[in-house]
Design an enzyme around this catalytic site. Sequence first.
Site, PDB file in Angstrom:
ATOM      1  N   MET A  64      -2.397   0.744   8.693  1.00 40.98           N
ATOM      2  CA  MET A  64      -1.867  -0.078   7.661  1.00 40.98           C
ATOM      3  C   MET A  64      -3.381  -0.501   6.975  1.00 40.98           C
ATOM      4  O   MET A  64      -4.306  -1.186   7.766  1.00 40.98           O
ATOM      5  CB  MET A  64      -0.973  -1.257   8.248  1.00 40.98           C
ATOM      6  CG  MET A  64      -0.919  -2.218   7.128  1.00 40.98           C
ATOM      7  SD  MET A  64       0.042  -3.738   7.318  1.00 40.98           S
ATOM      8  CE  MET A  64       1.427  -3.692   7.781  1.00 40.98           C
ATOM      9  N   CYS A  65      -2.908  -0.328   5.206  1.00 42.23           N
ATOM     10  CA  CYS A  65      -4.466  -0.767   5.026  1.00 42.23           C
ATOM     11  C   CYS A  65      -4.161  -1.847   3.695  1.00 42.23           C
ATOM     12  O   CYS A  65      -2.847  -2.737   4.080  1.00 42.23           O
ATOM     13  CB  CYS A  65      -4.629   0.127   4.319  1.00 42.23           C
ATOM     14  SG  CYS A  65      -4.511   0.743   3.003  1.00 42.23           S
ATOM     15  N   TYR A  66      -4.152  -2.066   2.612  1.00 41.61           N
ATOM     16  CA  TYR A  66      -4.010  -2.928   1.015  1.00 41.61           C
ATOM     17  C   TYR A  66      -2.860  -2.348   1.001  1.00 41.61           C
ATOM     18  O   TYR A  66      -1.656  -2.750   0.591  1.00 41.61           O
ATOM     19  CB  TYR A  66      -5.148  -2.822   0.570  1.00 41.61           C
ATOM     20  CG  TYR A  66      -6.138  -3.501   1.006  1.00 41.61           C
ATOM     21  CD1 TYR A  66      -6.106  -4.778   0.831  1.00 41.61           C
ATOM     22  CD2 TYR A  66      -6.915  -2.502   1.424  1.00 41.61           C
ATOM     23  CE1 TYR A  66      -8.050  -5.428   1.759  1.00 41.61           C
ATOM     24  CE2 TYR A  66      -8.708  -2.766   1.774  1.00 41.61           C
ATOM     25  CZ  TYR A  66      -8.521  -4.876   1.659  1.00 41.61           C
ATOM     26  OH  TYR A  66     -10.339  -4.535   2.266  1.00 41.61           O
TER      27      TYR A  66
END
Length: 108
Positions: A64-66
């Site tokens: 997961m990132c932004y």
Amino acid sequence: MEQFECITVEEAYQKLRQGAAVLVDIRDPQSYAMGHAPQAFHLTNDTLGAFMRKHGFDTAVMVMCYHGNSSKGAAQYLLQQGYDAVYSIDGGFEAWHRRFPANVANGA
């Protein structure tokens, strides 16, 4: 798995609930501390070794990132390190927070 797979936040949530995969969050420390998915391991260059010692290559990993863009590069990197199953979460934490506002933890 020769290539990572993109999944929705709903699919990620189900995998997490079923214990079918671990979740890593690659955002910066401040963003992670302000809010992250519960059980998310904060994966950075400094914590990568600890993560790899704790989770063998047969562990399915969700990244997961932004917004779901940077996670693709990290997912590819984890595949290259030897992980068998890696997923990039479409929409990233922004989508997670919109879909599951009650499932957000704070702190490092």
